[in-house]
Write an enzyme that holds these catalytic residues in place. Structure first.
Site, mmCIF file in Angstrom:
data_model
loop_
_atom_site.group_PDB
_atom_site.id
_atom_site.type_symbol
_atom_site.label_atom_id
_atom_site.label_comp_id
_atom_site.label_asym_id
_atom_site.label_seq_id
_atom_site.Cartn_x
_atom_site.Cartn_y
_atom_site.Cartn_z
ATOM 1 N N GLN A 252 -10.264 -2.449 2.662
ATOM 2 C CA GLN A 252 -9.773 -3.099 3.876
ATOM 3 C C GLN A 252 -9.758 -2.141 5.074
ATOM 4 O OE1 GLN A 252 -5.898 -4.055 1.835
ATOM 5 N NE2 GLN A 252 -5.035 -3.725 3.854
ATOM 6 N N MET B 50 0.846 -1.196 0.000
ATOM 7 C CA MET B 50 0.000 0.000 0.000
ATOM 8 C C MET B 50 0.883 1.248 0.000
ATOM 9 S SD MET B 50 -3.408 -0.946 2.098
ATOM 10 C CE MET B 50 -2.805 -0.639 3.730
ATOM 11 N N HIS C 130 9.284 -3.606 3.255
ATOM 12 C CA HIS C 130 8.858 -3.808 1.863
ATOM 13 C C HIS C 130 10.063 -4.106 0.970
ATOM 14 C CE1 HIS C 130 5.644 -0.927 3.322
ATOM 15 N NE2 HIS C 130 4.922 -1.952 2.913
ATOM 16 N N GLN D 66 -2.487 -12.188 8.126
ATOM 17 C CA GLN D 66 -2.769 -11.884 6.713
ATOM 18 C C GLN D 66 -2.108 -12.922 5.803
ATOM 19 O OE1 GLN D 66 -2.633 -7.864 4.747
ATOM 20 N NE2 GLN D 66 -0.584 -8.504 4.194
ATOM 21 N N SER E 48 4.284 0.987 8.137
ATOM 22 C CA SER E 48 3.971 2.340 7.639
ATOM 23 C C SER E 48 3.246 3.126 8.726
ATOM 24 C CB SER E 48 3.100 2.249 6.395
ATOM 25 O OG SER E 48 3.724 1.402 5.458
ATOM 26 N N LEU F 167 6.664 2.951 1.536
ATOM 27 C CA LEU F 167 7.596 1.815 1.588
ATOM 28 C C LEU F 167 8.705 2.035 2.619
ATOM 29 C CD1 LEU F 167 7.985 1.057 -2.229
ATOM 30 C CD2 LEU F 167 6.282 0.172 -0.613
ATOM 31 N N VAL G 265 11.180 -7.130 9.423
ATOM 32 C CA VAL G 265 12.360 -6.265 9.544
ATOM 33 C C VAL G 265 12.090 -5.292 10.698
ATOM 34 C CG1 VAL G 265 13.831 -4.585 8.361
ATOM 35 C CG2 VAL G 265 12.858 -6.506 7.093
ATOM 36 N N ASP H 7 2.705 -9.241 9.256
ATOM 37 C CA ASP H 7 1.261 -9.455 9.124
ATOM 38 C C ASP H 7 1.020 -10.962 9.014
ATOM 39 O OD1 ASP H 7 0.188 -6.637 8.894
ATOM 40 O OD2 ASP H 7 1.735 -6.613 7.373
HETATM 41 O O1 PAF Z 1 -0.074 -5.745 3.721
HETATM 42 C C1 PAF Z 1 -0.510 -4.826 2.988
HETATM 43 O O2 PAF Z 1 0.146 -3.799 2.754
HETATM 44 C C2 PAF Z 1 -1.893 -4.960 2.390
HETATM 45 O O3 PAF Z 1 -2.776 -5.580 3.273
HETATM 46 C C3 PAF Z 1 -1.898 -5.672 1.026
HETATM 47 C C4 PAF Z 1 -1.441 -7.114 1.142
HETATM 48 C C5 PAF Z 1 -1.005 -4.921 0.058
HETATM 49 C C6 PAF Z 1 -3.323 -5.675 0.452
HETATM 50 O O4 PAF Z 1 -3.825 -4.391 0.271
#
Ligand code: PAF
Length: 288
Positions: free
Chosen positions: A68, A37, A44, A160, A193, A40, A183, A157
């Site tokens: 989300q 998203m 990332h 996720q 973020s 960065l 990290v 995450d």
């Molecule tokens: O982890 C994230 O940044 C978001 O949940 C993702 C996987 C890019 C989906 O929008």
């Protein structure tokens, strides 16, 4: 749209994205996708590097996915740092950055959602009931748009990543999922973020998440097996930070995320804590 040859190529539509990927496929290149998203950070970038190690073609998506975020969450203030993100990505080998608009991703008649039962209902799912439906839907859409061989997610995450693995297995999506280590800042705070929201005082206190996970890790290494005892000690560490509130703190099976009472094998310790107004998550696998 940037035309600087030193910068990664940016595309905003599925059609142009697919053209780039199709050209790489003709060259028999392996396609890696790093969904983000934006805003960065090193976390990332470690995913981008992991993709570079394994794939000739790395696509990075930058899309602040509105579905989300629940009403009242931080969609509007979520950090958007597109130019800085492109500068960071220019240091790696990124074939294409996919940065679509919300209208391009979700047409006006959008009506289809991906719900992942069980894994998606607990923890984050309980506290943010529509969050994972938005995540699963956009990630499946990104998989369908890009058609990657491999996709890279961060362990920070954890739930996720577990949810995406479940979705990919259940819906027979032909993509391999890699989960890369969290990290951390030098004091242990997991990079996120959302750390940008922390006031200086909250930033200092935010280290209690990692401290509580380290304590659990040490206690397990020294023979503690009782999940209740670990819970209690971890809660004490978190409570030592002023203005902190635990949303959840769980010791669970790393695959099913089912809670455990005894630490008999590798166990996931996962937690979400709000410090002042900022909600942070972190996790660690405990090895007896
Ligand atoms: O982890 C994230 O940044 C978001 O949940 C993702 C996987 C890019 C989906 O929008």
């Amino acid at each position: 749209m940037n035309t600087d040859p030193a910068m990664p190529k940016v595309v905003a539509t599925v059609e142009s994205l697919r053209r780039e990927v199709a050209a790489a496929r003709r060259e028999r290149q392996r396609i890696g996708l790093v969904p983000t998203m934006g805003a960065l950070h090193e976390g990332h970038m470690s995913l981008v590097r992991a993709s570079n190690d394994e794939c000739e073609f790395t696509a990075v998506s930058i899309f602040v996915n509105p579905t989300q975020f629940a009403p009242g969450e931080d969609l509007d203030r979520y950090p958007r740092t597109f130019e800085a993100d492109l500068n960071k990505l220019a240091e790696c080998r990124v074939a294409v950055v996919f940065a679509p608009s919300a209208e391009h991703v979700y047409g006006p008649d959008h009506a289809t959602w991906v719900e992942v039962d069980r894994i998606g209902r607990r923890w984050e799912g309980e506290h943010r009931p529509t969050h994972f439906r938005g995540v699963a839907t956009v990630v499946l859409k990104l998989f369908n748009m890009v058609g990657p061989d491999v996709a890279f997610f961060g362990q920070k995450d954890y739930q996720q990543a577990a949810l995406i693995r479940r979705m990919v297995a259940d819906l027979d999506v032909p993509v391999e999922i890699r989960v890369c280590p969290t990290v951390r800042e030098s004091d242990g705070l997991a990079m996120s973020s959302r750390n940008a929201y922390l006031s200086p005082g909250a930033r200092r206190r935010a280290t209690v998440l990692w401290k509580s996970l380290c304590l659990a890790r040490e206690m397990v290494a020294q023979g503690e097996r009782d999940a209740d005892v670990l819970h209690r000690r971890m809660r004490e560490v978190i409570a030592s930070a002023e203005d902190s509130r635990i949303d959840y703190l769980a010791l669970a099976d790393p695959d099913t995320l089912e809670p455990v009472e005894q630490i008999d094998g590798p166990t996931l310790a996962a937690l979400a804590v709000t410090i002042e107004n900022t909600r942070l998550i972190d996790n660690e696998i405990l090895h007896p």
